[in-house]
Write a protein that holds these residues in place. Structure first.
Motif, PDB file in Angstrom:
ATOM      1  N   LEU A 219       0.807  -1.224   0.000  1.00 52.76           N
ATOM      2  CA  LEU A 219       0.000   0.000   0.000  1.00 52.76           C
ATOM      3  C   LEU A 219       0.838   1.271   0.000  1.00 52.76           C
ATOM      4  O   LEU A 219       0.288   2.366   0.073  1.00 52.76           O
ATOM      5  N   GLU A 220       2.141   1.135  -0.095  1.00 51.66           N
ATOM      6  CA  GLU A 220       3.028   2.303  -0.069  1.00 51.66           C
ATOM      7  C   GLU A 220       2.613   3.318  -1.133  1.00 51.66           C
ATOM      8  O   GLU A 220       2.395   2.982  -2.298  1.00 51.66           O
ATOM      9  N   GLY A 221       2.452   4.567  -0.690  1.00 55.43           N
ATOM     10  CA  GLY A 221       2.094   5.648  -1.607  1.00 55.43           C
ATOM     11  C   GLY A 221       0.611   5.781  -1.900  1.00 55.43           C
ATOM     12  O   GLY A 221       0.205   6.694  -2.624  1.00 55.43           O
ATOM     13  N   SER A 222      -0.205   4.895  -1.337  1.00 51.61           N
ATOM     14  CA  SER A 222      -1.647   4.905  -1.652  1.00 51.61           C
ATOM     15  C   SER A 222      -2.451   5.827  -0.749  1.00 51.61           C
ATOM     16  O   SER A 222      -3.561   6.231  -1.098  1.00 51.61           O
ATOM     17  N   GLY A 223      -1.935   6.120   0.431  1.00 49.85           N
ATOM     18  CA  GLY A 223      -2.701   6.878   1.418  1.00 49.85           C
ATOM     19  C   GLY A 223      -3.600   6.001   2.273  1.00 49.85           C
ATOM     20  O   GLY A 223      -4.214   6.485   3.231  1.00 49.85           O
ATOM     21  N   VAL A 224      -3.688   4.714   1.955  1.00 52.67           N
ATOM     22  CA  VAL A 224      -4.487   3.774   2.749  1.00 52.67           C
ATOM     23  C   VAL A 224      -3.671   3.332   3.958  1.00 52.67           C
ATOM     24  O   VAL A 224      -2.522   2.912   3.820  1.00 52.67           O
ATOM     25  N   HIS A 225      -4.265   3.422   5.136  1.00 52.78           N
ATOM     26  CA  HIS A 225      -3.578   3.008   6.352  1.00 52.78           C
ATOM     27  C   HIS A 225      -3.597   1.492   6.515  1.00 52.78           C
ATOM     28  O   HIS A 225      -4.474   0.803   5.983  1.00 52.78           O
ATOM     29  N   VAL A 226      -2.636   1.013   7.288  1.00 49.13           N
ATOM     30  CA  VAL A 226      -2.608  -0.396   7.701  1.00 49.13           C
ATOM     31  C   VAL A 226      -2.937  -0.431   9.184  1.00 49.13           C
ATOM     32  O   VAL A 226      -2.310   0.259   9.995  1.00 49.13           O
ATOM     33  N   GLY A 227      -3.930  -1.232   9.541  1.00 48.05           N
ATOM     34  CA  GLY A 227      -4.354  -1.325  10.937  1.00 48.05           C
ATOM     35  C   GLY A 227      -4.150  -2.717  11.483  1.00 48.05           C
ATOM     36  O   GLY A 227      -4.456  -3.714  10.808  1.00 48.05           O
ATOM     37  N   ALA A 228      -3.635  -2.813  12.704  1.00 56.41           N
ATOM     38  CA  ALA A 228      -3.392  -4.113  13.342  1.00 56.41           C
ATOM     39  C   ALA A 228      -4.358  -4.327  14.494  1.00 56.41           C
ATOM     40  O   ALA A 228      -4.571  -3.424  15.311  1.00 56.41           O
ATOM     41  N   ALA A 229      -4.930  -5.525  14.560  1.00 59.35           N
ATOM     42  CA  ALA A 229      -5.834  -5.901  15.655  1.00 59.35           C
ATOM     43  C   ALA A 229      -5.003  -6.524  16.780  1.00 59.35           C
ATOM     44  O   ALA A 229      -4.275  -7.492  16.556  1.00 59.35           O
ATOM     45  N   ILE A 230      -5.132  -5.978  17.977  1.00 61.51           N
ATOM     46  CA  ILE A 230      -4.268  -6.348  19.101  1.00 61.51           C
ATOM     47  C   ILE A 230      -5.086  -7.049  20.191  1.00 61.51           C
ATOM     48  O   ILE A 230      -6.195  -6.629  20.520  1.00 61.51           O
ATOM     49  N   GLY A 231      -4.506  -8.129  20.763  1.00 60.58           N
ATOM     50  CA  GLY A 231      -5.238  -8.886  21.775  1.00 60.58           C
ATOM     51  C   GLY A 231      -6.517  -9.449  21.201  1.00 60.58           C
ATOM     52  O   GLY A 231      -7.535  -9.546  21.900  1.00 60.58           O
ATOM     53  N   PHE A 232      -6.460  -9.838  19.952  1.00 59.67           N
ATOM     54  CA  PHE A 232      -7.660 -10.134  19.173  1.00 59.67           C
ATOM     55  C   PHE A 232      -7.921 -11.637  19.100  1.00 59.67           C
ATOM     56  O   PHE A 232      -6.977 -12.407  18.933  1.00 59.67           O
ATOM     57  N   PRO A 233      -9.189 -12.052  19.179  1.00 58.37           N
ATOM     58  CA  PRO A 233     -10.393 -11.246  19.389  1.00 58.37           C
ATOM     59  C   PRO A 233     -10.903 -11.238  20.835  1.00 58.37           C
ATOM     60  O   PRO A 233     -11.945 -10.664  21.106  1.00 58.37           O
ATOM     61  N   LEU A 234     -10.192 -11.854  21.757  1.00 52.70           N
ATOM     62  CA  LEU A 234     -10.721 -12.047  23.115  1.00 52.70           C
ATOM     63  C   LEU A 234     -10.287 -10.978  24.110  1.00 52.70           C
ATOM     64  O   LEU A 234     -10.952 -10.780  25.121  1.00 52.70           O
ATOM     65  N   GLY A 235      -9.153 -10.365  23.889  1.00 53.53           N
ATOM     66  CA  GLY A 235      -8.642  -9.377  24.838  1.00 53.53           C
ATOM     67  C   GLY A 235      -8.076  -9.978  26.106  1.00 53.53           C
ATOM     68  O   GLY A 235      -7.751  -9.256  27.051  1.00 53.53           O
ATOM     69  N   GLN A 236      -7.912 -11.289  26.122  1.00 49.60           N
ATOM     70  CA  GLN A 236      -7.520 -11.972  27.355  1.00 49.60           C
ATOM     71  C   GLN A 236      -6.016 -12.227  27.442  1.00 49.60           C
ATOM     72  O   GLN A 236      -5.559 -13.357  27.665  1.00 49.60           O
ATOM     73  N   VAL A 237      -5.252 -11.168  27.241  1.00 50.44           N
ATOM     74  CA  VAL A 237      -3.812 -11.211  27.495  1.00 50.44           C
ATOM     75  C   VAL A 237      -3.470 -10.018  28.373  1.00 50.44           C
ATOM     76  O   VAL A 237      -4.269  -9.101  28.540  1.00 50.44           O
ATOM     77  N   THR A 238      -2.288 -10.017  28.938  1.00 54.83           N
ATOM     78  CA  THR A 238      -1.920  -8.960  29.884  1.00 54.83           C
ATOM     79  C   THR A 238      -1.734  -7.623  29.173  1.00 54.83           C
ATOM     80  O   THR A 238      -1.563  -7.556  27.953  1.00 54.83           O
ATOM     81  N   ILE A 239      -1.750  -6.568  29.978  1.00 55.73           N
ATOM     82  CA  ILE A 239      -1.474  -5.237  29.441  1.00 55.73           C
ATOM     83  C   ILE A 239      -0.108  -5.222  28.772  1.00 55.73           C
ATOM     84  O   ILE A 239       0.061  -4.669  27.675  1.00 55.73           O
ATOM     85  N   GLU A 240       0.870  -5.845  29.426  1.00 53.22           N
ATOM     86  CA  GLU A 240       2.229  -5.856  28.883  1.00 53.22           C
ATOM     87  C   GLU A 240       2.263  -6.514  27.502  1.00 53.22           C
ATOM     88  O   GLU A 240       2.973  -6.047  26.596  1.00 53.22           O
ATOM     89  N   ASP A 241       1.505  -7.597  27.344  1.00 55.47           N
ATOM     90  CA  ASP A 241       1.464  -8.272  26.050  1.00 55.47           C
ATOM     91  C   ASP A 241       0.812  -7.381  24.990  1.00 55.47           C
ATOM     92  O   ASP A 241       1.278  -7.327  23.845  1.00 55.47           O
ATOM     93  N   LYS A 242      -0.256  -6.705  25.358  1.00 53.85           N
ATOM     94  CA  LYS A 242      -0.937  -5.829  24.393  1.00 53.85           C
ATOM     95  C   LYS A 242      -0.048  -4.655  24.006  1.00 53.85           C
ATOM     96  O   LYS A 242      -0.009  -4.252  22.834  1.00 53.85           O
ATOM     97  N   VAL A 243       0.656  -4.104  24.973  1.00 53.74           N
ATOM     98  CA  VAL A 243       1.570  -2.999  24.682  1.00 53.74           C
ATOM     99  C   VAL A 243       2.680  -3.460  23.744  1.00 53.74           C
ATOM    100  O   VAL A 243       2.984  -2.802  22.735  1.00 53.74           O
ATOM    101  N   ALA A 244       3.278  -4.612  24.052  1.00 55.62           N
ATOM    102  CA  ALA A 244       4.365  -5.127  23.213  1.00 55.62           C
ATOM    103  C   ALA A 244       3.872  -5.450  21.805  1.00 55.62           C
ATOM    104  O   ALA A 244       4.557  -5.172  20.810  1.00 55.62           O
ATOM    105  N   GLU A 245       2.686  -6.034  21.715  1.00 50.70           N
ATOM    106  CA  GLU A 245       2.120  -6.371  20.408  1.00 50.70           C
ATOM    107  C   GLU A 245       1.859  -5.103  19.602  1.00 50.70           C
ATOM    108  O   GLU A 245       2.118  -5.059  18.386  1.00 50.70           O
ATOM    109  N   SER A 246       1.374  -4.066  20.276  1.00 49.95           N
ATOM    110  CA  SER A 246       1.139  -2.778  19.613  1.00 49.95           C
ATOM    111  C   SER A 246       2.447  -2.186  19.106  1.00 49.95           C
ATOM    112  O   SER A 246       2.531  -1.700  17.962  1.00 49.95           O
ATOM    113  N   GLN A 247       3.461  -2.206  19.949  1.00 54.72           N
ATOM    114  CA  GLN A 247       4.761  -1.646  19.568  1.00 54.72           C
ATOM    115  C   GLN A 247       5.343  -2.372  18.361  1.00 54.72           C
ATOM    116  O   GLN A 247       5.867  -1.742  17.436  1.00 54.72           O
ATOM    117  N   ARG A 248       5.252  -3.700  18.367  1.00 52.21           N
ATOM    118  CA  ARG A 248       5.793  -4.471  17.243  1.00 52.21           C
ATOM    119  C   ARG A 248       5.023  -4.192  15.958  1.00 52.21           C
ATOM    120  O   ARG A 248       5.607  -4.069  14.875  1.00 52.21           O
TER     121      ARG A 248
END
Length: 225
Positions: free
Chosen positions: A55-84
């Motif tokens: 998508l480079e140059g298109s203006g379309v964003h790339v979005g990542a789903a984190i802790g998906f789909p249950l949300g049942q991981v620690t805050i630290e895991d969600k933060v690290a997954e977001s950072q990566r």
């Protein structure tokens, strides 16, 4: 509210979150997003780098789903997954709250989780979206989560993952909007496959729609016009 096909496309997060999705399907997803001018491709973290490159140059964003789909991981895991995910090219982060802690009344946990993940997004210049998964929540719990969001100020709060027992409803959107007003945007996701429903959500104040039926919706509006 009158919406043009281009405006509708610009509100759509074009979604492919299935476990068995192939690389060819991600290629098609990105091709469609570029052609139609969708806001974002909504994917799991693994294919972020592939989609970012395509998508480079298109203006379309790339979005990542984190802790998906249950949300049942620690805050630290969600933060690290977001950072990566951001390091790999994600422009937007959609994360699922810890519903167990919300139902336990542990609102300080929910606020801490939200502050940490939203903080990472702000530092890295990424948009943040907080997924409530409303089908599992009481109206009071939805209000509690929205009240925290009004304080923390993520970019969006979001109705659903699309993997729960129910998806977006107008009632939920109106409830969420009644709490956050214009302080936080609202994204509707889950089961949005018909143009009539998409336009009703927009009329209710939604500014993003998460759907795998984006092509169908935009084509339907073009045909209508």
């Amino acid at each position: 509210m009158t919406v043009t096909p281009e405006q509708l496309a610009g509100m759509i997060d074009h979604t492919q979150l299935k476990a068995d999705a192939t690389k060819e399907q991600f290629t098609k997803l990105c091709d469609e997003a570029r052609e139609y001018g969708f806001a974002m491709v909504a994917i799991n973290p693994y294919p972020v780098a592939q989609c970012k490159k395509q998508l480079e140059g298109s203006g379309v964003h790339v979005g990542a789903a984190i802790g998906f789909p249950l949300g049942q991981v620690t805050i630290e895991d969600k933060v690290a997954e977001s950072q990566r995910a951001i390091a790999n090219g994600a422009d937007e982060i959609d994360y699922v709250i810890n519903i167990t802690e919300l139902k336990a009344g542990n609102l300080s946990y929910l606020e801490d989780e939200m502050r940490q993940i939203v903080g990472v997004c702000r530092e890295q210049g990424a948009l943040s979206k907080v997924i409530f998964e409303n089908c599992y929540l009481t109206d009071d719990e939805k209000r509690q989560a929205a009240t925290i969001a009004k304080k923390v100020r993520p970019d969006f709060i979001k109705t659903s993952t699309g993997f729960g027992s129910g998806g977006a409803t107008l009632e939920d959107v109106k409830l969420m909007k009644s709490v956050v007003g214009d302080a936080v945007q609202v994204k509707a996701a889950g089961g949005i496959r018909e143009l009539e429903d998409a336009l009703a959500f927009i009329d209710a104040g939604v500014t993003r729609l998460g759907t795998s039926a984006g092509v169908k919706l935009v084509d339907a509006l073009r045909a209508q016009i």
